[in-house]
Design an enzyme around this catalytic site. Sequence first.
Site, PDB file in Angstrom:
ATOM      1  N   HIS A  32       0.867  -1.182   0.000  1.00  0.00           N
ATOM      2  CA  HIS A  32       0.000   0.000   0.000  1.00  0.00           C
ATOM      3  C   HIS A  32       0.909   1.240   0.000  1.00  0.00           C
ATOM      4  O   HIS A  32       2.009   1.196   0.552  1.00  0.00           O
ATOM      5  CB  HIS A  32      -0.844  -0.048   1.271  1.00  0.00           C
TER       6      HIS A  32
ATOM      7  N   ASP B  21       2.776  -4.501   8.096  1.00  0.00           N
ATOM      8  CA  ASP B  21       1.560  -3.712   7.940  1.00  0.00           C
ATOM      9  C   ASP B  21       0.384  -4.689   8.040  1.00  0.00           C
ATOM     10  O   ASP B  21       0.107  -5.447   7.118  1.00  0.00           O
ATOM     11  CB  ASP B  21       1.605  -3.013   6.572  1.00  0.00           C
TER      12      ASP B  21
ATOM     13  N   GLN C 251      -4.926  -5.262   6.916  1.00  0.00           N
ATOM     14  CA  GLN C 251      -5.935  -6.188   6.390  1.00  0.00           C
ATOM     15  C   GLN C 251      -5.906  -7.530   7.125  1.00  0.00           C
ATOM     16  O   GLN C 251      -6.771  -8.378   6.901  1.00  0.00           O
ATOM     17  CB  GLN C 251      -5.732  -6.420   4.885  1.00  0.00           C
TER      18      GLN C 251
ATOM     19  N   LYS D  48     -10.641  -0.422  10.366  1.00  0.00           N
ATOM     20  CA  LYS D  48     -10.807  -1.644   9.562  1.00  0.00           C
ATOM     21  C   LYS D  48     -11.146  -2.838  10.452  1.00  0.00           C
ATOM     22  O   LYS D  48     -11.490  -3.907   9.980  1.00  0.00           O
ATOM     23  CB  LYS D  48      -9.533  -1.925   8.762  1.00  0.00           C
TER      24      LYS D  48
ATOM     25  N   CYS E  36      -4.660   2.454  -3.761  1.00  0.00           N
ATOM     26  CA  CYS E  36      -3.425   2.974  -3.149  1.00  0.00           C
ATOM     27  C   CYS E  36      -2.281   1.975  -3.311  1.00  0.00           C
ATOM     28  O   CYS E  36      -1.479   1.780  -2.382  1.00  0.00           O
ATOM     29  CB  CYS E  36      -3.618   3.311  -1.677  1.00  0.00           C
TER      30      CYS E  36
END
Length: 413
Positions: A126, A203, A206, A229, A371
Amino acid sequence: MSTVLTRDALDLRVDFPGLLTPQGAPWHYLDTAATAQKPQAVIDATVRAMGADYATVHRGVYARSADMTLAYEAARRRVARFVNAASENEIVFVRGATEGINLVAQSWGGANLKAGDRILLSTLEHHSNIVPWQLIAERTGAQIDVVPLTVDGRIDLDAMAAMITPAHRLVALAHVSNVLGSVLDVKRAADIAHQAGALLLIDGCQAAPRLKIDVAALGCDFYLFSGHKLYGPTGIGVLWAQGDILADMPPWQGGGAMIDKVTFARTTYAPPPGRFEAGTPAIVETIGLAAAIDYVEAIGLDRIAAHEDALVARTRAALRDINSVRLLGPEDAAGIVSFVMEGVGGSGVHPHDIGTLLDESNVAIRAGHHCAQPLMAHLGVDATARVSFGLYSDESDIEALLNGLDRVRAIFG
Ligand code: PMP
């Protein structure tokens, strides 16, 4: 409207007021990877925190402020348990994953990177796990290398092992791709990074909403995710960093609450995590995040993962039957299905047109570059249509999607 539930459906739609249109019809929200709808429990917790319980933290001598401070610090412990951190002092509250990655890049990167050093990213990152590194690389003279992907869209760890050198000080990778849903073997990535003497930042934007996160078992050095999220509010995110690394990192923003003692001659700083939380924090949002974690854990991440896996498998199977659809990403993607509709001779339906037409059927998907422009370039497209599921998604969403795609094909021939 009848709802046909999958065998292992969680049937939680009623908890989410956002899953209705203004007219009260079901809204088929398939953009949870962008941001998740909020359960009533989170909404109620934030309303209470902003209303009857509201006061500042860490400063007030009166009871309401002391109570709010206890709730705020209880939220930190809640997050620490959620990711299995060794201590709540390893949990830094940030505005979101983007801010957390910028914090690590500016603070750790600013103190540790120099000309000749290298940073390793991957093709599928991202922008928020690319641009902060470019900014600090420019400032320090470090350089960025990029791990390629396998044919089915995973970060190629064999390639990473072959290309990493002692000059690589930090590796920063997505746990789950926000475009392809591919899941990284974090433990193996950590072993490869550590063997070369590099740190590993993950990261987890998700991953946190769909996989059980155990930072001790994963073996990484930094882990980040965003509250919104994970069915929590916007404006709150989490940076977990291994305690010794965090202790050595300098502040990145100055202000109230992050200090030990201030004089014009010299200022000393609070230990972590306070050192990294300058100013009045996102009190309400932090309480909301703790409520979201309570909600998600009461359901169980194993059940959420199994539920989303079933929805992904069903969606991929149905989309594979449509001739013009090119499915992207691996079969075992987590919660996310990206595709493009290609026509004969290179013509096709642009993802934006798919998204706009689906919206007319109360189906919300994401269309665009997500992104992740370097990944789009790698895939040879300028955009994809992306379907992403949450714990509230069910078979009725897939039916609405497929009916909507029939209409897209009828209109575009
Ligand atoms: N990384 C990934 C993989 C993401 O999906 C996102 C959000 N789309 C981000 C980072 C950035 O998160 P935020 O905008 O909440 O800071």
